[in-house]
Design a protein around this motif. Structure first.
Motif, mmCIF file in Angstrom:
data_model
loop_
_atom_site.group_PDB
_atom_site.id
_atom_site.type_symbol
_atom_site.label_atom_id
_atom_site.label_comp_id
_atom_site.label_asym_id
_atom_site.label_seq_id
_atom_site.Cartn_x
_atom_site.Cartn_y
_atom_site.Cartn_z
ATOM 1 N N GLY A 30 0.819 -1.223 0.000
ATOM 2 C CA GLY A 30 0.000 0.000 0.000
ATOM 3 C C GLY A 30 0.845 1.262 0.000
ATOM 4 O O GLY A 30 0.380 2.328 0.402
ATOM 5 N N GLY A 31 2.083 1.144 -0.474
ATOM 6 C CA GLY A 31 3.044 2.249 -0.371
ATOM 7 C C GLY A 31 2.623 3.520 -1.070
ATOM 8 O O GLY A 31 3.105 4.607 -0.743
ATOM 9 N N GLU A 32 1.716 3.395 -2.047
ATOM 10 C CA GLU A 32 1.238 4.592 -2.747
ATOM 11 C C GLU A 32 0.656 5.597 -1.751
ATOM 12 O O GLU A 32 0.686 6.808 -1.988
ATOM 13 C CB GLU A 32 0.160 4.177 -3.758
ATOM 14 N N HIS A 33 0.140 5.081 -0.627
ATOM 15 C CA HIS A 33 -0.541 5.962 0.342
ATOM 16 C C HIS A 33 0.345 6.294 1.542
ATOM 17 O O HIS A 33 -0.120 6.931 2.474
ATOM 18 C CB HIS A 33 -1.821 5.266 0.835
ATOM 19 N N TRP A 34 1.587 5.850 1.547
ATOM 20 C CA TRP A 34 2.440 6.105 2.717
ATOM 21 C C TRP A 34 2.846 7.582 2.764
ATOM 22 O O TRP A 34 3.195 8.174 1.730
ATOM 23 C CB TRP A 34 3.718 5.261 2.659
ATOM 24 N N PRO A 35 2.892 8.169 3.958
ATOM 25 C CA PRO A 35 3.416 9.541 4.058
ATOM 26 C C PRO A 35 4.882 9.578 3.628
ATOM 27 O O PRO A 35 5.602 8.578 3.764
ATOM 28 C CB PRO A 35 3.298 9.846 5.562
ATOM 29 N N GLU A 36 5.291 10.740 3.150
ATOM 30 C CA GLU A 36 6.671 10.890 2.644
ATOM 31 C C GLU A 36 7.713 10.481 3.700
ATOM 32 O O GLU A 36 8.685 9.805 3.401
ATOM 33 C CB GLU A 36 6.881 12.357 2.229
ATOM 34 N N GLY A 37 7.477 10.887 4.955
ATOM 35 C CA GLY A 37 8.465 10.585 6.006
ATOM 36 C C GLY A 37 8.631 9.091 6.209
ATOM 37 O O GLY A 37 9.749 8.592 6.419
ATOM 38 N N VAL A 38 7.538 8.358 6.143
ATOM 39 C CA VAL A 38 7.612 6.901 6.326
ATOM 40 C C VAL A 38 8.338 6.272 5.135
ATOM 41 O O VAL A 38 9.182 5.379 5.286
ATOM 42 C CB VAL A 38 6.198 6.309 6.503
ATOM 43 N N MET A 39 8.020 6.769 3.934
ATOM 44 C CA MET A 39 8.675 6.203 2.747
ATOM 45 C C MET A 39 10.183 6.484 2.772
ATOM 46 O O MET A 39 10.993 5.642 2.371
ATOM 47 C CB MET A 39 8.034 6.787 1.475
ATOM 48 N N ARG A 40 10.557 7.615 3.280
ATOM 49 C CA ARG A 40 11.997 7.915 3.375
ATOM 50 C C ARG A 40 12.685 6.949 4.335
ATOM 51 O O ARG A 40 13.790 6.479 4.094
ATOM 52 C CB ARG A 40 12.210 9.360 3.840
ATOM 53 N N ARG A 41 12.003 6.627 5.432
ATOM 54 C CA ARG A 41 12.599 5.673 6.370
ATOM 55 C C ARG A 41 12.677 4.283 5.738
ATOM 56 O O ARG A 41 13.624 3.541 5.958
ATOM 57 C CB ARG A 41 11.787 5.650 7.672
ATOM 58 N N ALA A 42 11.678 3.947 4.927
ATOM 59 C CA ALA A 42 11.716 2.662 4.219
ATOM 60 C C ALA A 42 12.896 2.633 3.241
ATOM 61 O O ALA A 42 13.586 1.604 3.103
ATOM 62 C CB ALA A 42 10.401 2.425 3.482
ATOM 63 N N ALA A 43 13.137 3.757 2.580
ATOM 64 C CA ALA A 43 14.256 3.833 1.629
ATOM 65 C C ALA A 43 15.588 3.695 2.373
ATOM 66 O O ALA A 43 16.503 2.993 1.911
ATOM 67 C CB ALA A 43 14.194 5.162 0.865
ATOM 68 N N ALA A 44 15.697 4.341 3.535
ATOM 69 C CA ALA A 44 16.941 4.252 4.310
ATOM 70 C C ALA A 44 17.204 2.808 4.752
ATOM 71 O O ALA A 44 18.336 2.319 4.700
ATOM 72 C CB ALA A 44 16.850 5.170 5.536
ATOM 73 N N LEU A 45 16.145 2.120 5.153
ATOM 74 C CA LEU A 45 16.291 0.730 5.594
ATOM 75 C C LEU A 45 16.638 -0.183 4.416
ATOM 76 O O LEU A 45 17.501 -1.055 4.529
ATOM 77 C CB LEU A 45 14.987 0.269 6.269
ATOM 78 N N THR A 46 15.979 0.031 3.291
ATOM 79 C CA THR A 46 16.277 -0.779 2.104
ATOM 80 C C THR A 46 17.749 -0.609 1.723
ATOM 81 O O THR A 46 18.456 -1.582 1.433
ATOM 82 C CB THR A 46 15.371 -0.364 0.926
ATOM 83 N N ALA A 47 18.226 0.622 1.749
ATOM 84 C CA ALA A 47 19.633 0.876 1.412
ATOM 85 C C ALA A 47 20.561 0.226 2.432
ATOM 86 O O ALA A 47 21.641 -0.275 2.078
ATOM 87 C CB ALA A 47 19.881 2.377 1.333
ATOM 88 N N ALA A 48 20.124 0.191 3.696
ATOM 89 C CA ALA A 48 20.979 -0.403 4.736
ATOM 90 C C ALA A 48 21.112 -1.911 4.570
ATOM 91 O O ALA A 48 21.989 -2.531 5.176
ATOM 92 C CB ALA A 48 20.411 -0.086 6.122
ATOM 93 N N CYS A 49 20.222 -2.513 3.772
ATOM 94 C CA CYS A 49 20.318 -3.954 3.506
ATOM 95 C C CYS A 49 21.262 -4.227 2.336
ATOM 96 O O CYS A 49 21.421 -5.381 1.918
ATOM 97 C CB CYS A 49 18.939 -4.540 3.212
ATOM 98 N N SER A 50 21.878 -3.199 1.789
ATOM 99 C CA SER A 50 22.861 -3.368 0.705
ATOM 100 C C SER A 50 24.266 -3.163 1.271
ATOM 101 O O SER A 50 24.599 -2.048 1.710
ATOM 102 C CB SER A 50 22.596 -2.340 -0.401
ATOM 103 N N PRO A 51 25.129 -4.171 1.279
ATOM 104 C CA PRO A 51 26.484 -3.991 1.805
ATOM 105 C C PRO A 51 27.233 -2.868 1.100
ATOM 106 O O PRO A 51 27.963 -2.106 1.737
ATOM 107 C CB PRO A 51 27.144 -5.356 1.558
ATOM 108 N N LYS A 52 27.006 -2.713 -0.227
ATOM 109 C CA LYS A 52 27.727 -1.663 -0.964
ATOM 110 C C LYS A 52 27.279 -0.281 -0.501
ATOM 111 O O LYS A 52 28.096 0.627 -0.316
ATOM 112 C CB LYS A 52 27.465 -1.804 -2.464
#
Ligand code: SF4
Length: 326
Positions: A248-270
């Motif tokens: 349901g990410g289309e409806h997520w507030p910007e702040g929550v989506m930014r935290r999701a992006a930070a976490l997704t990036a943290a799962c990348s060793p590079k």
């Protein structure tokens, strides 16, 4: 003889249909019972859960009802299952096996060939359709009797003793519990998504945010296939990393989506290795059209948590579903 095989996000191997035909000459009809199973979990099983999140008695009642419908549809007159009396504490006790037969409406037509000699005779045996003298008398938790019978019959491949039901595994119960307790109407597809990747949940007020992050390429491909039009898919823009699905990410507030992006990036060793010098660029795509790239510092933000530990699941389960075991 016809075979019937049920599958859901929790159990079943429908992809083995061809193998069973080629290896053993079995004509197996496979049926998806996922939605009915999700509905049963939502309501709470009438006969309660086993040690984990396994509603074995209700599961067997439900599956036997469906199997009986299939039996009638092909003009068959008896059902057979591979149960062994005493093998499982919950659903293979003699008294519980009777309850299951009665509630499924299959009393007297259900034959359990592996332990039939230890049970009352059934109609197909009395009518001579099945020769009772050729049925077995296996009982108890050990698997030796079944394994030697399989060897005599030339059956070399059979399921592991646990049977592979995800509802009996604590790690999977942890994945499913937020689905059951935080989504308004969890469906089979939600439980299937919970089987994928790493699971994270965030909450802000009454709103829950569910993020699934792939662990490998196969997960990433499955996540892409599981995405609904209003889900968001997150990908690192310019370096390798996992894919994440925000339900349901289309409806997520910007702040929550930014935290999701930070976490997704943290799962990348590079991305993590480059983090002191640069932010990660994460592409966010909803459906076919919206795509934008945001730059975030890769970090495991506290907002998104892992699913609850199993002890908590068990305690909450007792409060939410108070049914006692049989
Ligand atoms: S272990 Fe799973 S598939 Fe087997 S009876 Fe229990 S709930 Fe059903």
């Amino acid at each position: 003889m016809r075979c019937w095989h049920a599958f859901s996000p929790f159990f079943g191997k429908p992809e083995k249909q061809v193998f069973w035909r080629e290896k053993y000459g079995l004509d197996v009809y496979v049926e998806d019972v996922g939605e009915a199973f999700a509905a049963m979990l939502r309501q709470g099983p009438a006969h309660g859960f086993g040690k984990v999140l396994n509603p074995c008695v209700d599961c067997k009642i439900h599956l036997l009802r469906r199997a009986a419908m299939y039996m009638k549809s092909v003009g068959a007159r008896a059902l057979a299952t591979g149960e062994v009396i005493g093998q499982r504490p919950m659903s293979q006790r003699r008294d519980v096996m009777r309850v299951i037969m009665r509630e499924a409406g299959v009393t007297d037509i259900l034959v359990r060939p592996l332990c039939a000699q230890l049970l009352e005779s059934t109609l197909p045996e009395r009518e001579g359709i099945i020769d009772r003298s050729r049925l077995a008398a296996i009982a108890g938790r050990g698997r030796g009797g079944q394994i030697s019978l399989a060897a005599r019959l030339g059956v070399t491949e059979f399921p592991t003793p646990g049977g592979g039901c995800r509802l009996t595994e604590r790690e999977n119960a942890r994945r499913y519990w937020p689905i059951l307790t935080r989504l308004a109407a969890p469906a089979a597809a939600d439980f299937a998504l919970a089987n994928l990747g790493r699971q994270f949940w965030g909450q802000e007020g009454d709103e829950c945010y569910w993020l699934c992050v792939g662990r490998n390429q196969a997960d990433n491909e499955r996540l892409a296939l599981a995405a609904r039009p209003d889900d968001a898919l997150l990908n690192l823009w310019d370096m390798p990393g996992p894919m994440a699905l925000a339900r349901g990410g289309e409806h997520w507030p910007e702040g929550v989506m930014r935290r999701a992006a930070a976490l997704t990036a943290a799962c990348s060793p590079k991305a993590l290795a480059a983090a002191p010098r640069t932010r990660a660029y994460v592409e966010i795509r909803c459906g076919e059209y919206q795509a934008k790239v945001i730059a975030e510092k890769p970090e495991r933000v506290a907002f998104f948590e892992n699913p609850p530990p199993f002890d908590m699941v068990r305690a909450e389960r007792k409060v939410r579903f108070s049914q006692e075991y049989l």
